[in-house]
Scaffold this active site. Sequence first.
Site, mmCIF file in Angstrom:
data_model
loop_
_atom_site.group_PDB
_atom_site.id
_atom_site.type_symbol
_atom_site.label_atom_id
_atom_site.label_comp_id
_atom_site.label_asym_id
_atom_site.label_seq_id
_atom_site.Cartn_x
_atom_site.Cartn_y
_atom_site.Cartn_z
ATOM 1 N N HIS A 1 -13.729 -4.874 -11.915
ATOM 2 C CA HIS A 1 -12.764 -5.300 -13.261
ATOM 3 C C HIS A 1 -13.117 -5.070 -14.344
ATOM 4 O O HIS A 1 -14.863 -5.105 -14.515
ATOM 5 C CB HIS A 1 -12.165 -6.861 -12.811
ATOM 6 C CG HIS A 1 -13.891 -8.204 -12.672
ATOM 7 N ND1 HIS A 1 -14.210 -8.645 -14.096
ATOM 8 C CD2 HIS A 1 -14.333 -8.032 -11.464
ATOM 9 C CE1 HIS A 1 -14.642 -9.252 -13.436
ATOM 10 N NE2 HIS A 1 -14.909 -8.913 -12.264
ATOM 11 N N ASP B 1 -21.677 -8.559 -15.098
ATOM 12 C CA ASP B 1 -20.057 -8.760 -13.950
ATOM 13 C C ASP B 1 -19.183 -8.755 -15.519
ATOM 14 O O ASP B 1 -17.766 -8.925 -15.976
ATOM 15 C CB ASP B 1 -19.817 -10.558 -13.937
ATOM 16 C CG ASP B 1 -18.648 -11.106 -12.959
ATOM 17 O OD1 ASP B 1 -18.129 -10.451 -12.516
ATOM 18 O OD2 ASP B 1 -18.358 -12.899 -13.275
ATOM 19 N N GLU C 1 -9.215 -9.849 -12.734
ATOM 20 C CA GLU C 1 -9.696 -10.518 -12.119
ATOM 21 C C GLU C 1 -10.896 -11.983 -12.488
ATOM 22 O O GLU C 1 -10.500 -12.227 -11.945
ATOM 23 C CB GLU C 1 -11.329 -10.220 -11.863
ATOM 24 C CG GLU C 1 -12.001 -10.216 -10.482
ATOM 25 C CD GLU C 1 -13.078 -11.549 -10.136
ATOM 26 O OE1 GLU C 1 -13.723 -11.945 -9.362
ATOM 27 O OE2 GLU C 1 -13.564 -11.156 -11.724
ATOM 28 N N GLU D 1 -19.346 -6.217 -7.638
ATOM 29 C CA GLU D 1 -19.253 -7.296 -8.033
ATOM 30 C C GLU D 1 -21.163 -7.176 -8.185
ATOM 31 O O GLU D 1 -21.796 -6.746 -6.991
ATOM 32 C CB GLU D 1 -18.840 -8.035 -6.912
ATOM 33 C CG GLU D 1 -17.378 -8.575 -7.018
ATOM 34 C CD GLU D 1 -16.875 -8.659 -9.025
ATOM 35 O OE1 GLU D 1 -18.043 -9.176 -9.977
ATOM 36 O OE2 GLU D 1 -15.858 -8.985 -8.673
#
Length: 371
Positions: free
Chosen positions: A72, A103, A130, A155
């Site tokens: 994402h 992230d 996300e 992730e």
Amino acid sequence: MTALLESTLMHLEKLVSFDTRNPPRAIAAQGGIFDYLRANLPGFRVEVVDHGAGAVSLHAVRGNPQYLFNVHLDTVPDSPHWSADPHVMRRLDDRVVGLGVCDIKGAAAALLAAANAGDGDAAFLFSSDEEANDPRCIAAFLARDIPYEAVLVAEPTRGEAVLAHRGISSVLMRFAGRAGHASGQQDAAASALHQAVRWGDRALDHVQSLAHARFGGLTGLRFNIGRIEGGIKANMIAPEAELRFGFRPLPSMDIDALLATFAGFAEPAAAHFEETFRGPSLPSGPASDESGARAEERRLAARDVADALGLPIGNAVDFWTEASLFSAGGYTALVYGPGDIAQAHTADEFVTLEQLQGYAESVNRIINGAA
């Protein structure tokens, strides 16, 4: 510094410069970050889909790959505590700092670097929705039923393959009472706030009874009453109360059964009981599988994939990821990416160069067969 790491950092600097904060999720399919991705995916068949409200996905395929990498691109909003512009990546001695570097734009940059380091078969799914619990991109992809042997969702896992994590359910409850003077004797249903407090006692007792439940290194049911509000003043019986709670079950637990149990603790019945968000566990098994046998079978299948790809296997985690959506959709899925979750969503978010290099090298090996 290796050429692969230098390429990763070059792409990461550009990716960080694009504002993909979510909210407000002002992300377009044309221009910006998706144009940059298109321009840096040589030999790929690229499809970009605008799902509305800033939710955009890019599916890129080269050759006939077995595995899909999902990343994402959206980030959380920045905070006033950043020491410099969060959209300008800074290189320090052993790390880089910038919004989303951990992230999880660092993984996206490594995928681009690996894609340009060779011409091996590869498939990527980039998404932008996300961070706001609105997985339009993944839902649309799953509806297409495109076959892949496994999905690797990026992730921050410190470069280890995570095979299991908790699900998540958020619930809104409302209680109805009868307004009146607090000096009189009250029956059990008079105060909406008293109903809410008694419900909380029963719910917490039930959570404690599940403390020894286990799955894949995870223990017990995580539970939190996040908000209770209602009433008017100390000498008035509260006619209304609202309560919000959430829980994070093990993959072997049935979310629907837990919801029914929690709803049943309200006496009298709650005036309103609504699940406002649900994310399945990883792996996701049938709800009727109370023993968790099917979930364990799928966890072992993900372990086989990690072993075949030479990925170190890490512990199960408590945080939720969209890997569970792929699992619920029938794919073998695992979570694998650079960085530490402790750095996600923080001011001056960072990822170490060692983590980026390790991830980039592993992706390059999987895609291009590079040693």
